[in-house]
Scaffold this active site. Structure first.
Site, mmCIF file in Angstrom:
data_model
loop_
_atom_site.group_PDB
_atom_site.id
_atom_site.type_symbol
_atom_site.label_atom_id
_atom_site.label_comp_id
_atom_site.label_asym_id
_atom_site.label_seq_id
_atom_site.Cartn_x
_atom_site.Cartn_y
_atom_site.Cartn_z
ATOM 1 N N ASP A 24 0.906 -4.672 -20.834
ATOM 2 C CA ASP A 24 1.973 -5.612 -20.463
ATOM 3 C C ASP A 24 1.830 -6.065 -19.013
ATOM 4 O O ASP A 24 2.371 -7.103 -18.625
ATOM 5 C CB ASP A 24 3.348 -4.943 -20.608
ATOM 6 C CG ASP A 24 3.851 -4.910 -22.043
ATOM 7 O OD1 ASP A 24 3.414 -5.755 -22.855
ATOM 8 O OD2 ASP A 24 4.699 -4.058 -22.360
ATOM 9 N N TYR A 70 26.813 24.741 -36.298
ATOM 10 C CA TYR A 70 26.858 24.278 -34.912
ATOM 11 C C TYR A 70 27.976 23.254 -34.743
ATOM 12 O O TYR A 70 28.209 22.427 -35.616
ATOM 13 C CB TYR A 70 25.519 23.635 -34.568
ATOM 14 C CG TYR A 70 25.392 23.204 -33.123
ATOM 15 C CD1 TYR A 70 24.839 24.054 -32.170
ATOM 16 C CD2 TYR A 70 25.810 21.944 -32.713
ATOM 17 C CE1 TYR A 70 24.698 23.669 -30.849
ATOM 18 C CE2 TYR A 70 25.690 21.544 -31.387
ATOM 19 C CZ TYR A 70 25.134 22.414 -30.461
ATOM 20 O OH TYR A 70 25.009 22.021 -29.160
ATOM 21 N N HIS A 89 1.033 5.772 -0.992
ATOM 22 C CA HIS A 89 0.310 6.987 -1.345
ATOM 23 C C HIS A 89 1.064 7.655 -2.488
ATOM 24 O O HIS A 89 1.333 8.859 -2.453
ATOM 25 C CB HIS A 89 0.170 7.915 -0.132
ATOM 26 C CG HIS A 89 -0.859 7.463 0.848
ATOM 27 N ND1 HIS A 89 -1.892 8.251 1.284
ATOM 28 C CD2 HIS A 89 -1.044 6.275 1.458
ATOM 29 C CE1 HIS A 89 -2.649 7.584 2.144
ATOM 30 N NE2 HIS A 89 -2.158 6.378 2.271
ATOM 31 N N HIS A 141 0.863 -1.178 0.000
ATOM 32 C CA HIS A 141 0.000 0.000 0.000
ATOM 33 C C HIS A 141 0.899 1.229 0.000
ATOM 34 O O HIS A 141 1.819 1.330 0.802
ATOM 35 C CB HIS A 141 -0.894 -0.010 1.248
ATOM 36 C CG HIS A 141 -1.700 1.252 1.402
ATOM 37 N ND1 HIS A 141 -2.457 1.777 0.392
ATOM 38 C CD2 HIS A 141 -1.844 2.093 2.461
ATOM 39 C CE1 HIS A 141 -3.056 2.890 0.819
ATOM 40 N NE2 HIS A 141 -2.698 3.103 2.054
ATOM 41 N N HIS A 169 -8.999 7.319 -1.372
ATOM 42 C CA HIS A 169 -7.897 6.831 -0.569
ATOM 43 C C HIS A 169 -6.629 6.678 -1.432
ATOM 44 O O HIS A 169 -5.920 7.657 -1.624
ATOM 45 C CB HIS A 169 -8.311 5.514 0.108
ATOM 46 C CG HIS A 169 -7.364 5.042 1.155
ATOM 47 N ND1 HIS A 169 -7.687 4.099 2.086
ATOM 48 C CD2 HIS A 169 -6.081 5.359 1.402
ATOM 49 C CE1 HIS A 169 -6.643 3.881 2.870
ATOM 50 N NE2 HIS A 169 -5.670 4.639 2.475
#
Lengths: 248, 248, 248, 248
Positions: free
Chosen positions: C130, C241, C107, C105, C181
């Site tokens: 996948d 360049y 956050h 779990h 949640h």
């Protein structure tokens, strides 16, 4: 004329300087500040002295001893530097909250975005609710008169006004935004805990911005044949992805 | 035919090369560039010589001595490399601003986003106002004729045109965007200070993008029962989160 | 009264604690958690004991031995600490899935954004396909009654309800969101594999948010003359360049 | 039956394996991949052998010798592992482009967002134009028949179809997206240069997303009094921010 720190405070202030110094450096680790931005303060047990970051000094040039000592009337005591220009906001919050132990001001990007838009950070879920009991309020913009007057003191006043008018508890909601400016966070435990709260605030603000984007989600799912093919290419007995075993 | 650096400048230029070199490396630390992109320059005290990053060389292969020396007419002096292709933009800005001490060009993502959209970065709050007095302007796109002509010189000209027409002070607003291109920042103190300003610009641009998203915030707050439960799960005397003390 | 771990489990549990500890630390490396947030668990081979992060302890203060041992009825066995408050969600998922080997779990910000907006993560492409066979579901919000009751157990119940009602296979779709949640992810191989899945989930969620922004893309391409000039400034025989070669 | 690498290729292939290995590791440094995702390949001078990352092996477990050798018909030569499942896409691109030297496939987030939305990356400015001559195309989605058939080969075919139908030069536009899937980039110089191009592509994609947000900018500038106060608090002769000098 310089004020002297009474000798009986020397040991406590030395320890507090170290604590406030370490909390300030954590702002850099947490990527809540760049350059000389932001500041953290702490307070002595009897609430006679505040210790705070000096104004405009780079974090990588600071030492613990460079922290500035003031009283709650913003008089400076035996310090190498001037205190953060935001010091009068801190002292006002300490005076209004006799148990507050640390205050942090940052210009962290996501919290500033809410302040600049003049909006509360809504409580969108449990990450927020675990830490702030209700929305993190955005205090009103200062008036031109307040800005031209005692600006930093007045910044503290609009915070107090907001918490009073909206009946918000400083302990249950340990952070605020000030419109057109940025976030302040605090702790009733320690300066370092206030810094942790400033990181929590920034994280919750970032989640809220992303939540708002998701609420308006646009695009079309991938086609079924592709989803099945890719899933089965990696999973199940006919998977072709990966190795059965190293060959030799 | 190569131009020789007059002997009386050797010491100052050696020091300036070191300073410009360190400022260029800071662009990588600050994540304002990848690959060989971007460039920083500095100038001698009498404004006779500019020192700038060589064109197309990787930051991790640079040495201080690789920095390229030119005069303000873009003649090269005793250098291993060609200067940045953007050198004529730098020299023009130095000539127009007799106290400017360092110039930076990056392709930092948030500032480029404003340039690509052809918009000023609005002053949304104090983080911006602390550093730029008003919006950071976006100069107009070059015309096809200007692009096909002395392109880099003309890039400098549209910057000068923008600051003149809009009556903006180079010192009070030390950065600009060029439409369809990207940001330039500068300093009246030093090349390193110009790099710090380029980071400030990028930060302010990122905050402005986030502010705009927040201004249009969409989503619904979490329900009251959940907010209360989660807050009280972690706070107050019936909290179940965390430890009373380590058990043994 | 404390429960004793039967002696025949000591070796297996010691090994499992190390494995679960390392998986928890990986959450920090992967930037899926801050502070004390998030938790990972594992289970013994006969599914009698679960090992999980203690509640509210910082990741940098953890040791393998601090991991908490419970049975699937949430009784604690010889542990220094209380288990994560979310432990009853874990045990319920283990009981419902007799081959599940690890649960995580977090956050993490992008997955939380979907949970807070109460939306499934749509399968927009092969990166998703996948790893998840179809959308990652968002379980409904708990009712006030469910919140006031056995909250963490009820969180597990709404996950089971979602997978049953929508006929989703826990093995083919090894993650879910819970509305208001955040995310849970799991693995049928190991706790570390569950953590890898939590990172995959976060990555897929971030891609989905960006996909939605792109689907509504606004802005105008740069003008042709500029595109050609810049491309040819860096490429082809007239490129200016970069360096032909180092001069000396 | 395993194919043997002809002895005259051993030295070249050993060197190429090292080069391809280092290019693969760079994908991790550049944060273009997580887990085992993505792959880089290179090719021998006479274009007889391709060297590519093995399928499903973690980057931190790879060695140079683990790189897999195939010919352009996808036969494997003396290798410990199976090649990336995407190998047939690579070989097809090499066959169609006799001077291509390296190919990269990633699931980098911003480029994937464009692929998932099925949109070209528009050329919004010079950062893009310096590297890609015109938009980076998004190849059409494969049909269910193409997905169920030689999927990876067909992925290569839709890329070739896109570049042919839209008359795009593989050298001038060294990258593509495949709808519902993700980006491929390549180089006519080396595998490492192809990886650098994959980072450029990701950067340009991120800038394009931000440009689109800015194009629709919403919010109100800060009030004049605040802007002036903050600017003058830090700048000019009455500035209160910072230190005049260290006091002692």
């Amino acid at each position: 004329m310089e004020h002297k720190i009474p000798v009986e405070y020397l040991e406590e202030i030395k320890k507090l300087k170290q604590e406030v110094y370490e909390a300030n450096l954590k702002l850099v680790d947490y990527k809540l500040v760049i350059h000389t931005w932001g500041n953290v303060s702490g307070i002595t047990k009897d609430r006679k002295f505040m210790v705070i970051k000096p104004s405009g000094v780079s974090y990588n040039e600071l030492s613990a001893d460079d922290m500035v000592v003031t009283d709650l009337e913003n008089n400076i005591y035996e310090s190498h530097y001037n205190p953060s220009v935001d010091a009068p906001t801190h002292t006002l919050l300490y005076k209004a909250n006799p148990e507050m132990k640390g205050i942090v001001h940052t210009h962290s990007k996501n919290a500033v975005a809410f302040a600049q838009a003049g909006k509360d950070i809504p409580c969108y879920g449990t990450t927020h609710a675990d830490n702030f009991y209700g929305p993190v309020p955005c205090a009103r913009a200062l008036t031109p008169q307040e800005i031209d007057g005692e600006y930093e003191h007045n910044t503290g006043l609009v915070i107090l006004e907001t918490f009073k008018n909206r009946n918000i508890d400083f302990k249950a909601t340990p952070a605020t935004l000030v419109k057109e400016h940025g976030p302040f966070a605090w702790s009733f435990k320690s300066p370092m805990d206030a810094v942790n709260m400033a990181l929590t605030l920034e994280t919750v603000a970032e989640m809220a911005i992303k939540t708002s984007i998701v609420a308006n989600l646009q695009s079309h799912p991938a086609q079924e044949a592709l989803v099945t093919r890719h899933y089965l290419r990696k999973h199940g007995k006919n998977a072709t992805y990966g190795q059965k075993s190293k060959k030799h």
